[in-house]
Scaffold this active site. Structure first.
Site, PDB file in Angstrom:
ATOM      1  N   LYS A  10       0.593  -1.276  -0.009  1.00  0.00           N
ATOM      2  CA  LYS A  10       0.090   0.023  -0.161  1.00  0.00           C
ATOM      3  C   LYS A  10       0.831   1.358  -0.012  1.00  0.00           C
ATOM      4  CE  LYS A  10      -2.090  -1.432   3.820  1.00  0.00           C
ATOM      5  NZ  LYS A  10      -1.593  -2.390   4.389  1.00  0.00           N
ATOM      6  N   ARG A  24      -9.098   0.517   9.743  1.00  0.00           N
ATOM      7  CA  ARG A  24      -8.781  -1.071   9.851  1.00  0.00           C
ATOM      8  C   ARG A  24      -9.960  -1.768  10.730  1.00  0.00           C
ATOM      9  NH1 ARG A  24      -2.863  -0.113   9.231  1.00  0.00           N
ATOM     10  NH2 ARG A  24      -1.862  -2.170   9.111  1.00  0.00           N
ATOM     11  N   ARG A  33      11.623  -6.714   4.079  1.00  0.00           N
ATOM     12  CA  ARG A  33      11.715  -5.221   4.474  1.00  0.00           C
ATOM     13  C   ARG A  33      12.339  -4.869   5.847  1.00  0.00           C
ATOM     14  NH1 ARG A  33       5.897  -2.422   4.482  1.00  0.00           N
ATOM     15  NH2 ARG A  33       5.702  -3.254   6.778  1.00  0.00           N
ATOM     16  N   ARG A  61      12.111  -1.572  11.072  1.00  0.00           N
ATOM     17  CA  ARG A  61      10.746  -1.380  11.926  1.00  0.00           C
ATOM     18  C   ARG A  61      10.938  -2.794  12.695  1.00  0.00           C
ATOM     19  NH1 ARG A  61       5.732  -0.458   8.152  1.00  0.00           N
ATOM     20  NH2 ARG A  61       4.698  -1.677   9.799  1.00  0.00           N
ATOM     21  N   ARG A 113       0.150  -9.681  13.059  1.00  0.00           N
ATOM     22  CA  ARG A 113      -0.421  -8.362  12.334  1.00  0.00           C
ATOM     23  C   ARG A 113      -1.591  -9.166  11.353  1.00  0.00           C
ATOM     24  NH1 ARG A 113       5.092  -5.911  10.380  1.00  0.00           N
ATOM     25  NH2 ARG A 113       3.985  -5.066   9.209  1.00  0.00           N
TER      26      ARG A 113
HETATM   27  P1  ADP Z   1       1.272  -2.520   7.770  1.00  0.00           P
HETATM   28  O1  ADP Z   1       0.321  -2.391   6.505  1.00  0.00           O
HETATM   29  O2  ADP Z   1       2.819  -3.232   7.010  1.00  0.00           O
HETATM   30  O3  ADP Z   1       1.068  -3.362   8.778  1.00  0.00           O
HETATM   31  P2  ADP Z   1       1.315  -0.011   8.977  1.00  0.00           P
HETATM   32  O4  ADP Z   1       2.529   1.080   8.734  1.00  0.00           O
HETATM   33  O5  ADP Z   1       0.237   0.328   8.124  1.00  0.00           O
HETATM   34  O6  ADP Z   1       2.062  -1.036   8.381  1.00  0.00           O
HETATM   35  O7  ADP Z   1       0.818  -0.330  10.302  1.00  0.00           O
HETATM   36  C1  ADP Z   1       1.893  -0.497  11.263  1.00  0.00           C
HETATM   37  C2  ADP Z   1       1.228  -0.540  12.450  1.00  0.00           C
HETATM   38  O8  ADP Z   1       0.511   0.710  13.195  1.00  0.00           O
HETATM   39  C3  ADP Z   1      -0.069  -1.700  12.811  1.00  0.00           C
HETATM   40  O9  ADP Z   1       0.462  -2.984  12.728  1.00  0.00           O
HETATM   41  C4  ADP Z   1      -0.972  -1.183  14.054  1.00  0.00           C
HETATM   42  O10 ADP Z   1      -0.174  -1.511  15.089  1.00  0.00           O
HETATM   43  C5  ADP Z   1      -0.577   0.414  14.022  1.00  0.00           C
HETATM   44  N1  ADP Z   1      -1.882   0.853  12.937  1.00  0.00           N
HETATM   45  C6  ADP Z   1      -1.609   1.615  11.714  1.00  0.00           C
HETATM   46  N2  ADP Z   1      -2.846   2.154  11.371  1.00  0.00           N
HETATM   47  C7  ADP Z   1      -3.568   1.627  12.208  1.00  0.00           C
HETATM   48  C8  ADP Z   1      -4.838   1.753  12.451  1.00  0.00           C
HETATM   49  N3  ADP Z   1      -5.891   2.262  11.375  1.00  0.00           N
HETATM   50  N4  ADP Z   1      -5.605   1.008  13.492  1.00  0.00           N
HETATM   51  C9  ADP Z   1      -5.160   0.640  14.419  1.00  0.00           C
HETATM   52  N5  ADP Z   1      -3.646   0.566  14.455  1.00  0.00           N
HETATM   53  C10 ADP Z   1      -2.900   0.929  13.341  1.00  0.00           C
END
Ligand code: ADP
Length: 190
Positions: free
Chosen positions: A14, A89, A128, A134, A146
């Site tokens: 994404k 989410r 990654r 990360r 996740r």
């Molecule tokens: P990825 O899609 O690779 O998991 P992100 O950078 O989108 O990576 O998100 C990393 C972490 O940030 C998630 O695992 C979660 O803990 C938190 N996070 C991000 N966006 C949200 C959201 N909309 N609601 C709850 N937690 C979130």
């Protein structure tokens, strides 16, 4: 306004695709994950709280995440539209986003999902993790959590947007350029 939700499991690509699409279509890209990581880096109270969830691979609670998203949207009142990446989410987040768009006399135009199998996701995230720094990418059990969170809480949003005739699935396996072309053809057909 054109407001897109870029959707898909962790590692679907994404963020990579949003970088191209925001320039191509002049949209503001908001990644909740990036905003959380920025706060963690700067050791803000929000960052410290979010880190405790992110490091386990859990979702950050809705209330906190929704507040953060509202504040990000408010930063660019003149935006032509947004690409939401990593938000919504959960069902509650999707409802909150609908309300926020409505308050701007707008709506979500489409959810576009990058579809990728789990095995490929785990490999991409571990790869990654070797360079991203990360902590949530470095460990297979956190990555699996996740993906579990995604299936338990997030995947249902496909039905949420399908019911509004706004869901579009795109094959997320291929070269970055190929996938940008697939996404662009959906966007241009909206
Ligand atoms: P990825 O899609 O690779 O998991 P992100 O950078 O989108 O990576 O998100 C990393 C972490 O940030 C998630 O695992 C979660 O803990 C938190 N996070 C991000 N966006 C949200 C959201 N909309 N609601 C709850 N937690 C979130």
């Amino acid at each position: 306004m054109t407001n897109l939700v870029l959707f898909g499991p962790p590692g679907a690509g994404k963020g990579t695709q949003a970088e191209f699409l925001k320039k191509k279509y002049n949209l503001v890209h908001i990644s909740t994950g990036d905003v959380f990581r920025h706060n963690i880096k700067n050791q803000t109270p929000l960052g410290t709280l979010a880190k405790s969830y992110i490091d386990k691979g859990d979702l950050v609670p809705d209330e906190l995440t929704i507040k953060l998203l509202n504040a990000e949207v408010d930063k660019t009142p003149t935006a032509k539209g947004f690409i939401f990446d990593g938000f919504p989410r959960t069902h509650a987040q999707a409802d909150a986003l609908a309300g926020l768009m409505q308050s701007k006399n707008s709506e979500i135009t489409a959810m576009i999902a990058l579809e990728v199998e789990d095995e490929i996701l785990i490999n991409r995230l571990l790869e990654r993790g070797k360079t991203s720094g990360r902590t949530d990418d470095a460990d297979t059990s956190i990555i699996k959590n996740r993906i579990t969170e995604y299936y338990n809480k997030t995947a249902i949003l496909k039905d949420y947007y399908t019911a509004q005739n706004k869901y579009y699935g795109v094959n997320g396996v291929g070269s970055i350029e190929e996938i940008t072309i697939r996404l662009s053809s959906v966007i241009e057909g909206l």
